[in-house]
Design a protein around this motif. Structure first.
Motif: not given
Length: 145
Positions: A5-11, A13-17, A43-48, A60-62
């Motif tokens: 798992i990866e959790i973060g707020r970077d672009a 990771l968001f593109r993968k999600a 602003t959400a944390f994205h999880v992949v 995602r979670f916020f």
């Protein structure tokens, strides 16, 4: 399956999600693409979740009302039933507990409510429509670690 798992707020990771979410919610389930991505994504944390190097699940979670609101939980069709969704939810719970967050909440499609019940969530309130799809609020209290 080699899951991580990866959790973060970077672009990146968001593109993968986002790719996973578009495949599941827009292509498969028919939700509108223009509302799948919203202001919360900024602003959400994205999880992949990965099988090896392949992204196979996302969420995602916020922060909301003193807890984390979990949403957009999606697993690619060919990986359903393999524990990816539970893995994602367990990692979000661990992240929340490690950061002093005591409650997870979500708006579940009613057809997915049993999955969340198995993850320890409880139903709250009545069924309501979100984009024409029946949903129910669900919550889970967690202990800090």
């Amino acid at each position: 399956m080699e899951m991580r798992i990866e959790i973060g707020r970077d672009a990146e990771l968001f593109r993968k999600a986002e790719k996973i979410r578009m495949k599941v919610f827009v292509e498969e389930q028919g939700f509108a693409a223009e509302i799948e991505v919203d202001e919360k994504d900024e602003t959400a944390f994205h999880v992949v979740a990965y099988d090896g190097d392949k992204p196979v699940g996302a969420a995602r979670f916020f922060e909301e009302h003193g807890g984390y609101h979990v949403g957009r939980v999606a697993v690619l069709p060919e990986y359903r039933g393999e524990g990816v969704g539970r893995f994602i939810m367990a990692e979000i719970e661990t992240y929340a507990a490690n950061n002093g967050v005591g409650e997870l909440m979500l708006s579940a499609q009613t057809r997915a409510a049993d999955f969340y019940l198995k993850c320890g969530f409880a139903k709250y309130g009545d069924v309501y429509l979100e984009e024409g799809c029946p949903h129910i609020e669900m919550r889970k209290n967690i202990e800090s670690r």
